[in-house]
Write a protein that holds these residues in place. Sequence first.
Motif, PDB file in Angstrom:
ATOM      1  N   ILE A  18       0.850  -1.186   0.000  1.00  0.00           N
ATOM      2  CA  ILE A  18       0.000   0.000   0.000  1.00  0.00           C
ATOM      3  C   ILE A  18       0.888   1.239   0.000  1.00  0.00           C
ATOM      4  O   ILE A  18       1.747   1.409   0.863  1.00  0.00           O
ATOM      5  N   GLU A  19       0.681   2.105  -1.002  1.00  0.00           N
ATOM      6  CA  GLU A  19       1.534   3.273  -1.186  1.00  0.00           C
ATOM      7  C   GLU A  19       0.744   4.559  -1.011  1.00  0.00           C
ATOM      8  O   GLU A  19      -0.220   4.814  -1.738  1.00  0.00           O
ATOM      9  N   VAL A  20       1.155   5.381  -0.061  1.00  0.00           N
ATOM     10  CA  VAL A  20       0.522   6.672   0.170  1.00  0.00           C
ATOM     11  C   VAL A  20       0.789   7.594  -1.013  1.00  0.00           C
ATOM     12  O   VAL A  20       1.892   7.646  -1.549  1.00  0.00           O
ATOM     13  N   GLY A  21      -0.243   8.314  -1.428  1.00  0.00           N
ATOM     14  CA  GLY A  21      -0.102   9.283  -2.517  1.00  0.00           C
ATOM     15  C   GLY A  21      -0.405   8.737  -3.892  1.00  0.00           C
ATOM     16  O   GLY A  21      -0.289   9.467  -4.879  1.00  0.00           O
ATOM     17  N   ARG A  22      -0.799   7.488  -3.964  1.00  0.00           N
ATOM     18  CA  ARG A  22      -1.065   6.874  -5.276  1.00  0.00           C
ATOM     19  C   ARG A  22      -2.436   6.222  -5.301  1.00  0.00           C
ATOM     20  O   ARG A  22      -3.006   5.856  -4.272  1.00  0.00           O
ATOM     21  N   LYS A  23      -2.964   6.057  -6.521  1.00  0.00           N
ATOM     22  CA  LYS A  23      -4.192   5.287  -6.705  1.00  0.00           C
ATOM     23  C   LYS A  23      -3.819   3.817  -6.852  1.00  0.00           C
ATOM     24  O   LYS A  23      -2.859   3.479  -7.551  1.00  0.00           O
ATOM     25  N   GLN A  24      -4.565   2.949  -6.191  1.00  0.00           N
ATOM     26  CA  GLN A  24      -4.289   1.519  -6.252  1.00  0.00           C
ATOM     27  C   GLN A  24      -5.593   0.742  -6.352  1.00  0.00           C
ATOM     28  O   GLN A  24      -6.634   1.180  -5.851  1.00  0.00           O
ATOM     29  N   THR A  25      -5.522  -0.411  -6.990  1.00  0.00           N
ATOM     30  CA  THR A  25      -6.660  -1.325  -7.036  1.00  0.00           C
ATOM     31  C   THR A  25      -6.430  -2.397  -5.979  1.00  0.00           C
ATOM     32  O   THR A  25      -5.466  -3.168  -6.062  1.00  0.00           O
ATOM     33  N   LEU A  26      -7.298  -2.410  -4.980  1.00  0.00           N
ATOM     34  CA  LEU A  26      -7.142  -3.315  -3.842  1.00  0.00           C
ATOM     35  C   LEU A  26      -8.399  -4.161  -3.672  1.00  0.00           C
ATOM     36  O   LEU A  26      -9.485  -3.800  -4.137  1.00  0.00           O
ATOM     37  N   GLN A  27      -8.245  -5.245  -2.931  1.00  0.00           N
ATOM     38  CA  GLN A  27      -9.337  -6.190  -2.726  1.00  0.00           C
ATOM     39  C   GLN A  27      -9.979  -5.972  -1.360  1.00  0.00           C
ATOM     40  O   GLN A  27      -9.301  -5.661  -0.376  1.00  0.00           O
ATOM     41  N   VAL A  28     -11.294  -6.123  -1.307  1.00  0.00           N
ATOM     42  CA  VAL A  28     -11.996  -6.055  -0.028  1.00  0.00           C
ATOM     43  C   VAL A  28     -11.690  -7.326   0.750  1.00  0.00           C
ATOM     44  O   VAL A  28     -11.993  -8.433   0.299  1.00  0.00           O
ATOM     45  N   ILE A  29     -11.067  -7.165   1.947  1.00  0.00           N
ATOM     46  CA  ILE A  29     -10.676  -8.353   2.721  1.00  0.00           C
ATOM     47  C   ILE A  29     -11.427  -8.476   4.041  1.00  0.00           C
ATOM     48  O   ILE A  29     -11.389  -9.524   4.681  1.00  0.00           O
ATOM     49  N   ASN A  30     -12.145  -7.420   4.438  1.00  0.00           N
ATOM     50  CA  ASN A  30     -12.879  -7.488   5.710  1.00  0.00           C
ATOM     51  C   ASN A  30     -13.914  -6.377   5.752  1.00  0.00           C
ATOM     52  O   ASN A  30     -13.699  -5.299   5.205  1.00  0.00           O
ATOM     53  N   ASP A  77     -14.222  -8.462  -3.708  1.00  0.00           N
ATOM     54  CA  ASP A  77     -14.355  -7.488  -4.791  1.00  0.00           C
ATOM     55  C   ASP A  77     -13.157  -6.540  -4.794  1.00  0.00           C
ATOM     56  O   ASP A  77     -12.496  -6.338  -3.767  1.00  0.00           O
ATOM     57  N   GLU A  78     -12.890  -5.942  -5.941  1.00  0.00           N
ATOM     58  CA  GLU A  78     -11.775  -5.001  -6.060  1.00  0.00           C
ATOM     59  C   GLU A  78     -12.291  -3.571  -6.211  1.00  0.00           C
ATOM     60  O   GLU A  78     -13.325  -3.338  -6.843  1.00  0.00           O
ATOM     61  N   LEU A  79     -11.556  -2.644  -5.625  1.00  0.00           N
ATOM     62  CA  LEU A  79     -11.884  -1.226  -5.727  1.00  0.00           C
ATOM     63  C   LEU A  79     -10.614  -0.439  -6.034  1.00  0.00           C
ATOM     64  O   LEU A  79      -9.539  -0.757  -5.516  1.00  0.00           O
ATOM     65  N   THR A  80     -10.751   0.591  -6.878  1.00  0.00           N
ATOM     66  CA  THR A  80      -9.629   1.505  -7.130  1.00  0.00           C
ATOM     67  C   THR A  80      -9.811   2.710  -6.217  1.00  0.00           C
ATOM     68  O   THR A  80     -10.841   3.390  -6.263  1.00  0.00           O
ATOM     69  N   VAL A  81      -8.811   2.950  -5.375  1.00  0.00           N
ATOM     70  CA  VAL A  81      -8.886   4.004  -4.367  1.00  0.00           C
ATOM     71  C   VAL A  81      -7.594   4.817  -4.360  1.00  0.00           C
ATOM     72  O   VAL A  81      -6.563   4.389  -4.883  1.00  0.00           O
ATOM     73  N   PHE A  82      -7.672   5.995  -3.746  1.00  0.00           N
ATOM     74  CA  PHE A  82      -6.480   6.811  -3.516  1.00  0.00           C
ATOM     75  C   PHE A  82      -6.111   6.678  -2.040  1.00  0.00           C
ATOM     76  O   PHE A  82      -6.978   6.705  -1.167  1.00  0.00           O
ATOM     77  N   ILE A  83      -4.807   6.540  -1.774  1.00  0.00           N
ATOM     78  CA  ILE A  83      -4.316   6.336  -0.410  1.00  0.00           C
ATOM     79  C   ILE A  83      -3.675   7.629   0.097  1.00  0.00           C
ATOM     80  O   ILE A  83      -2.791   8.185  -0.557  1.00  0.00           O
TER      81      ILE A  83
END
Length: 280
Positions: free
Chosen positions: A2-14, A47-53
């Motif tokens: 997980i990288e701060v300052g970037r958009k990433q596609t991550l999976q819902v885990i909980n 499910d996957e979501l694209t978010v900004f960290i």
Amino acid sequence: MIEVGRKQTLQVINRTDFGVYLGEGETEEEKVLLPIKQVPEGIQIGDELTVFIYRDSKDRIIATTREPLLVLGETAMMTVKEVTPIGAFLDWGLEKDLLLPYKEQKHPVAPGERYPICLYIDRSGRLCGTMKVYDCLQTNAPYQKDDEVKGLVYELHDKIGAFVAVDGKYHSVIPKKALFEELFIGQIVTARVVGIRPDGKLNLSLRKKSYQQIDEDADQILKILEQYHGVLPFTDKSVDAQRIKEEFHLSKNAFKRAVGRLLKNGKIKITDTEIREVEK
């Protein structure tokens, strides 16, 4: 990771009552919270979501589905919301405003005004803005000679020319000798790569190749001829380069090529002292 300052596609885990945790794969070792008010309806584990960290007001790493105006290492125009004793705060489209520290300001800023800003991570791991755009840009642009690019004008220099952040992140400049029109800070320009320097920085031109540009230049001359009631009180040989630049936004060579095209097409005639439009 997980990288701060970037958009990433991550999976819902909980899932929790206050949001969902996102991560990579099945592991919960690295996860980030997406607050409940931003969780899309019907989202499921896996499910996957694209978010900004980024970091929230309590300095916790958090995810958002909102679109920031700026991501790490890129440049954009941003508006100052307020100026405080620790620096200025910028509106970048998120709930928490972006800090522009005083040491990162090239000159004093004012609320409501817009400035070119680059996003970086400071020594304490916080996302901050800087007006020192030149130091943020990269020299590994994926472009070649004659490619068309778009970029943000972030600085104008009387002797060097216009500095442009291509794609918001690559070093480039429109040299002073190639500037035939007035630009402004914050302007988005479409340009042509005319050269790549040994250090990877791009040299740009706002003009197409000569054979592609000549008809547009000829049309420009005809429009100005109309302002002069069909007669220019000089010829392509007698007029000086500075006047051509001021009145036509062309180099003298481009002016002569376009005049030649108009002459060949029978749209003008040239005497010893003037260029005259042929009556239609």
